[in-house]
Enzyme design. Structure first.
Site, mmCIF file in Angstrom:
data_model
loop_
_atom_site.group_PDB
_atom_site.id
_atom_site.type_symbol
_atom_site.label_atom_id
_atom_site.label_comp_id
_atom_site.label_asym_id
_atom_site.label_seq_id
_atom_site.Cartn_x
_atom_site.Cartn_y
_atom_site.Cartn_z
ATOM 1 N N LYS A 16 0.837 -1.213 0.000
ATOM 2 C CA LYS A 16 0.000 0.000 0.000
ATOM 3 C C LYS A 16 0.866 1.254 0.000
ATOM 4 O O LYS A 16 0.629 2.186 -0.769
ATOM 5 C CB LYS A 16 -0.898 -0.077 1.251
ATOM 6 N N SER A 17 1.870 1.250 0.846
ATOM 7 C CA SER A 17 2.742 2.416 0.983
ATOM 8 C C SER A 17 3.446 2.741 -0.351
ATOM 9 O O SER A 17 3.500 3.897 -0.788
ATOM 10 C CB SER A 17 3.788 2.017 2.023
ATOM 11 N N ARG A 21 2.869 5.873 -3.527
ATOM 12 C CA ARG A 21 3.999 6.643 -4.056
ATOM 13 C C ARG A 21 4.119 6.497 -5.567
ATOM 14 O O ARG A 21 4.399 7.464 -6.276
ATOM 15 C CB ARG A 21 5.298 6.200 -3.363
ATOM 16 N N SER A 170 8.615 10.119 10.757
ATOM 17 C CA SER A 170 7.460 9.844 9.898
ATOM 18 C C SER A 170 7.836 9.915 8.419
ATOM 19 O O SER A 170 8.225 10.968 7.918
ATOM 20 C CB SER A 170 6.338 10.846 10.202
ATOM 21 N N GLN A 172 5.733 9.638 6.087
ATOM 22 C CA GLN A 172 4.702 10.435 5.405
ATOM 23 C C GLN A 172 5.092 11.911 5.402
ATOM 24 O O GLN A 172 5.001 12.579 4.377
ATOM 25 C CB GLN A 172 3.357 10.292 6.114
ATOM 26 N N ASP A 320 2.810 -0.258 11.955
ATOM 27 C CA ASP A 320 1.478 -0.764 11.584
ATOM 28 C C ASP A 320 1.257 -2.211 12.034
ATOM 29 O O ASP A 320 0.147 -2.738 11.917
ATOM 30 C CB ASP A 320 1.288 -0.672 10.062
ATOM 31 N N ARG A 351 -4.828 2.987 18.565
ATOM 32 C CA ARG A 351 -4.595 1.535 18.535
ATOM 33 C C ARG A 351 -4.090 0.992 19.870
ATOM 34 O O ARG A 351 -4.304 -0.193 20.162
ATOM 35 C CB ARG A 351 -3.631 1.173 17.390
ATOM 36 N N ARG A 394 -6.956 -2.534 10.469
ATOM 37 C CA ARG A 394 -5.978 -3.458 11.071
ATOM 38 C C ARG A 394 -6.568 -4.121 12.321
ATOM 39 O O ARG A 394 -6.245 -5.261 12.642
ATOM 40 C CB ARG A 394 -4.657 -2.763 11.360
HETATM 41 C C1 S3P Z 1 3.334 5.306 5.833
HETATM 42 C C2 S3P Z 1 4.076 5.620 6.937
HETATM 43 C C3 S3P Z 1 3.630 5.319 8.303
HETATM 44 C C4 S3P Z 1 2.562 4.231 8.335
HETATM 45 C C5 S3P Z 1 1.497 4.452 7.307
HETATM 46 C C6 S3P Z 1 2.080 4.540 5.915
HETATM 47 C C7 S3P Z 1 3.822 5.735 4.515
HETATM 48 O O1 S3P Z 1 3.087 6.503 8.844
HETATM 49 O O2 S3P Z 1 1.979 4.132 9.609
HETATM 50 O O3 S3P Z 1 0.583 3.369 7.357
HETATM 51 O O4 S3P Z 1 3.329 5.220 3.498
HETATM 52 O O5 S3P Z 1 4.704 6.600 4.469
HETATM 53 P P1 S3P Z 1 4.082 7.602 9.484
HETATM 54 O O6 S3P Z 1 5.112 7.875 8.486
HETATM 55 O O7 S3P Z 1 3.278 8.818 9.762
HETATM 56 O O8 S3P Z 1 4.585 6.948 10.736
#
Ligand code: S3P
Length: 435
Positions: A16-17, A21, A170, A172, A320, A351, A394
């Site tokens: 998914k991540s 991207r 993070s 993200q 996760d 969570r 999850r």
């Molecule tokens: C992700 C980074 C994680 C993760 C999320 C997906 C990503 O979050 O928990 O499910 O795709 O970069 P954080 O980067 O905020 O920890």
């Protein structure tokens, strides 16, 4: 009650991540990018829908390979850097934190206004952790209801590169700033406090977006010319594989091979922790695919696992997976302790609170702390209780796995939310369960 075993082979859906991207970075190309194995998660559909509203043409396609076997893939047609269109309506991200944060970074560099919104869970998740940096680079942010939360608008435009030291590891936030940096004047640098998943820079390298990496601090400058369209095959999602790994490790007599799973070191805490707990896990055929490490993961269920502690910088590599690891902890010999994981309170649900209350009412000896929990493991967990999900995918998947492990069936609040990351999870789990 006789417990099932998990037996067989399975290829979990695409990561998914990485899927988010690939879709988003394709917007920097001029031409048509081809993606195989994109995650079927509703979260990734949210990203694709928002990108379509911004003018990208995204289509499902099918073709026959050299052996005549039908293959499906996705095409993304884009016009190059800074060529997005102002959306006609709100960008609705559903439940997806990655969509809202990464697209905030992308649209911060575009000369128009976008309004972002999402579901009830998104409206409670912290957005200022990204938007404060985009604001410092020159984007105009307006929070519509509550400061720091969605819905909000971004008026993008003339950004200036900056240097930022993040407080949270993070990926993200780092990626959002880098996406803005690719459209900013001058140099943008992001320092992380500790290691996080590096899918962004691996993909930048694979598709030809220049950047420098100084001991994990990433710098880049404006991308003035579009990059060439690329082809990409997405590896299997280790976060989805984790549910099968824990179930197999806790069910003696089980044996599963999970094929083509991404094993990026920013994601492999689940493997490290299960191994530390004594699980029999072997990585087979380790290889590199599209600049990401992948492997087939063999796991054999055997003796009772032993307790361990998860804390400090390693948390980010399993952020996760901690809810499902807690289930392994419930069955361990000794104590299973999680610390330094307060980030779990800011995910699709709180969570830490939810996993603790669900396990406690099912008969697990678990105590919640501010940034984690402690479990005193047992051989048998009664179950037979209500399993709340708060619509968190999850948590719903944890409930389905717990149902294979506990003495009595749970009443799971809902399982429809599994569509967020793994729509066919319940069916796939059932197909591997043998009596
Ligand atoms: C992700 C980074 C994680 C993760 C999320 C997906 C990503 O979050 O928990 O499910 O795709 O970069 P954080 O980067 O905020 O920890």
């Amino acid at each position: 009650m006789q417990k099932s075993k998990l037996i067989g082979n399975i290829e979990v859906p695409g990561d998914k991540s990485i899927s988010h991207r690939v879709l988003i970075f394709a917007s920097f190309c001029k031409g048509i990018t081809k993606i195989e194995g994109l995650s079927p998660a509703q979260d990734c559909a949210s990203t694709a829908n928002c990108l379509s509203s911004l003018g990208l043409k995204i289509n499902d396609k099918e073709s026959n390979d050299a052996k005549g076997k039908q293959q499906s893939y996705i095409t993304v047609e884009a016009s190059g850097i800074k060529q997005l269109h102002a959306p006609k309506a709100n960008l609705f991200v559903g439940n997806s934190g990655t969509t809202i944060r990464l697209l905030a970074g992308l649209t911060a560099g575009q000369p128009f206004t976008c309004q972002f919104d999402g579901d009830e869970s998104i409206r409670q998740r912290p957005m200022a952790r990204v938007l404060q940096y985009l604001e410092k680079m020159g984007a105009h942010i307006d929070y519509i209801d509550k400061e720091g939360l969605a819905p909000f608008t971004i008026r993008g435009g003339n950004l200036e590169g900056q240097e930022f030291k993040l407080k949270v590891a993070s990926a993200q936030v780092q990626t959002a700033i880098l996406l803005a940096g690719l459209q900013a004047k001058g140099k943008t640098t992001v320092h992380l406090p500790s290691i996080a998943r590096d899918h962004t820079t691996r993909l930048f390298k694979h598709i030809g977006i220049p950047f420098q990496n100084n001991d994990g601090s990433i710098s880049l400058e404006a991308l003035n010319d579009p990059i060439r369209p690329f082809q990409y095959k997405v590896p299997g999602d280790i976060s989805s594989a984790a549910f099968f790994m824990v179930a197999t490790a806790c069910l003696p007599g089980s044996k599963l091979v999970l094929t083509n799973v991404g094993i990026n070191s920013g994601r492999t805490l689940v493997i490290d922790v299960l191994k530390r707990m004594g699980a029999n896990i072997t990585l087979l055929n380790t290889r590199i695919m599209a600049n990401e490490p992948i492997a087939d993961i063999e796991i054999i269920g055997g003796d009772q696992l032993v307790g361990t502690e998860i804390s400090g910088n390693e948390i980010a590599s399993g952020i996760d997976e901690i809810p499902i690891l807690a289930l392994a902890g419930a069955f361990c010999k000794g104590n299973f302790v999680v610390r330094d994981a307060s980030e779990l309170r800011h995910k699709e649900s709180d969570r830490l609170q939810l996993i603790t209350s669900n396990l406690k009412i099912a008969g697990v000896d678990i105590t919640e702390s501010e940034d984690g929990f402690t479990i005193v493991g047992k051989k048998n967990i009664p179950g037979g209780s209500l399993w709340q999900t708060h619509l968190d995918h999850r948590l719903a998947m944890c409930g389905l796995v717990a149902n294979l492990l506990f003495d009595n069936p749970l009443s799971i609040e809902e399982t429809a939310s599994t569509v967020i990351s793994y729509p066919d999870f319940a069916r796939d789990l059932k197909s591997l369960a043998k009596n």
